[in-house]
Design an enzyme around this catalytic site. Structure first.
Site, mmCIF file in Angstrom:
data_model
loop_
_atom_site.group_PDB
_atom_site.id
_atom_site.type_symbol
_atom_site.label_atom_id
_atom_site.label_comp_id
_atom_site.label_asym_id
_atom_site.label_seq_id
_atom_site.Cartn_x
_atom_site.Cartn_y
_atom_site.Cartn_z
ATOM 1 N N ASN A 98 -22.097 -20.163 -1.768
ATOM 2 C CA ASN A 98 -20.967 -19.856 -0.886
ATOM 3 C C ASN A 98 -20.339 -18.518 -1.253
ATOM 4 O OD1 ASN A 98 -19.688 -20.638 -3.262
ATOM 5 N ND2 ASN A 98 -18.152 -21.935 -2.252
ATOM 6 N N PHE A 99 -21.182 -17.570 -1.683
ATOM 7 C CA PHE A 99 -20.703 -16.215 -1.905
ATOM 8 C C PHE A 99 -20.341 -15.568 -0.575
ATOM 9 C CE2 PHE A 99 -23.455 -16.806 -5.680
ATOM 10 C CZ PHE A 99 -22.525 -16.516 -6.666
ATOM 11 N N ARG A 126 -26.890 -8.327 -2.837
ATOM 12 C CA ARG A 126 -26.661 -7.340 -3.897
ATOM 13 C C ARG A 126 -27.163 -7.837 -5.254
ATOM 14 N NH1 ARG A 126 -21.768 -6.249 -1.024
ATOM 15 N NH2 ARG A 126 -20.436 -7.382 -2.483
ATOM 16 N N ARG A 149 -20.985 -19.515 -13.692
ATOM 17 C CA ARG A 149 -20.664 -18.372 -14.550
ATOM 18 C C ARG A 149 -20.564 -18.827 -16.006
ATOM 19 N NH1 ARG A 149 -15.016 -16.685 -12.299
ATOM 20 N NH2 ARG A 149 -14.817 -18.938 -12.572
ATOM 21 N N ASP A 183 -13.271 -27.500 4.855
ATOM 22 C CA ASP A 183 -14.178 -27.445 3.704
ATOM 23 C C ASP A 183 -15.133 -28.632 3.708
ATOM 24 O OD1 ASP A 183 -13.857 -25.170 2.045
ATOM 25 O OD2 ASP A 183 -11.912 -25.899 1.394
#
Length: 391
Positions: free
Chosen positions: A109-110, A117, A49, A182
């Site tokens: 990993n969304f 989308r 981001r 994880d």
């Protein structure tokens, strides 16, 4: 030779040299997978981001900061490049699609449905790049009632039963002190990617691999679950004394000594008693070593406090009994065995600052794998990458 000095395999000889990976993931599972691919020679471009980047850049920042970001971020993103983009911005999205068209691997990993989308789901990107390996890690898989739960390690340990395997007797559940689901999910994803790269080398076609934290947690328990699934039982009882494994007999566990702690693995109880000078263990027949494990362990526990860990090891190790001291990190680092592993490495930031991190645990052709470059600053490589991928 100091920590981090040991020379490793040359970059040109690393097995994944020439492979380009786009890492859209953040925090731990996905980035740890991309890290391992980078350690093996792949070029990893971290797509972040514009505002803030990977959330782990600021995690634990108050405790340890290095070159603007957290030490944790550097530990799992060393050696990568950073490409800052707003995936909801049409211009940035188109630029990212240019990267995807020429990449070998995409990791994300969304939560389920997010990539679709954004127009970056498997169907869209496989049409754009049929050779792409598309790798996704989620919390709980693509469907089912837990699909949209937060995929976080402690929560998955709790949901999967792992937390009930540690702790003693009727005490509370105890989670592992590491983010084990994880890290293992990242390792499983890496295995799937490597398998698909091999298949692509044969067929020329890409493929999709998906893992989830919950499926990883279930698989991580295969040793115990394979027993439980074939027994008519409730949750197996934890030992009330020095619990180490719900299905193993005495003496398996960790015991206090006069100056520390001692781990005992599988051992014949009668022979252990003879070595330790604990005659009371002779009365327990082999058939009772599980059924009466708490009574046996209690005798061992009370006996071992009489001497130091080193004194007990001097008796146990020559006799072939599987035992070890319980070391904390400073004690581990002081061991010659730790130095012999060359288990750490030095990474350097653009301004020359140094940070000591762990290295890749894999050896290739007898050589260790190191990467001296620290994690990238947010967006530091976008201009260079845009120029390269626009050509």
């Amino acid at each position: 030779m100091g920590e981090g000095d040991h020379s490793g395999i040359a970059a040109a000889e690393a097995p994944l040299t020439g492979v380009t990976v786009l890492d859209f993931s953040q925090f731990l599972a996905g980035p740890s997978c991309a890290l391992r691919l980078a350690d093996l020679g792949a070029r990893v471009i971290k797509v972040e981001r514009r505002e803030g980047g990977d959330a782990s850049r600021g995690l634990f920042l108050a405790d340890m900061a290095f070159d603007q970001d957290s030490a944790l971020f550097h530990a799992i993103n060393r050696g990568k490049q950073s490409y800052a983009a707003d995936l909801k911005d049409p211009g940035d999205l188109e630029a990212v699609r240019r990267l995807i068209a020429r990449a070998d691997v995409l990791i994300h990993n969304f939560r389920p449905g997010i990539m679709e989308r954004l127009g970056l789901g498997w169907d869209e990107v496989s049409a754009l790049n049929p050779r792409l390996i598309y790798a996704g890690v989620s919390g709980y898989g693509p469907e089912g009632p837990w699909r949209d739960r937060p995929g976080q390690d402690l929560l998955v340990q709790s949901l999967s039963g792992i937390a009930w395997l540690s702790g003693e007797g009727s005490g509370p559940p105890v989670p592992a002190g590491l983010s084990i689901t994880d890290m293992m999910a990242g390792a499983q994803l890496c295995q799937g990617i490597l398998a698909l790269l091999v298949r692509r080398g044969i067929s020329g076609k890409g493929g999709r691999v998906d893992v989830s934290l919950i499926e990883t947690a279930i698989d991580l328990q295969f040793e115990h679950l394979s027993v439980h699934l074939n027994r008519d039982e409730a949750m197996p009882p934890r030992s009330a004394v020095s619990n180490g494994n719900v299905y193993l007999a005495a003496p398996y566990g960790i015991y206090q000594t006069a100056d520390g702690w001692l781990a005992l693995a599988m051992a014949p109880v009668d022979r252990l008693g003879s070595i330790l000078g604990l005659d009371a263990l002779a009365r327990f027949a082999p058939a009772s070593w599980f059924a009466e494990r708490d009574a046996i362990k209690a005798l061992i526990r009370d006996h071992l406090t009489a001497r130091t860990t080193a004194e007990w090891l001097a008796l146990l190790e020559p006799a072939g009994i599987w035992a070890a001291p319980v070391l904390d990190w400073p004690a581990l680092r002081a061991e010659p065995a730790f130095a012999a592993l060359h288990a750490t490495q030095i990474v350097r930031s653009p301004n020359g600052a140094e940070l000591t991190l762990t290295r890749c645990p894999i050896r290739i052709d007898g050589s260790i794998l190191t990467s001296p470059r620290a994690a990238p600053r947010l967006g530091a490589d976008r201009t260079e990458i845009d120029r390269e991928f626009a050509a």
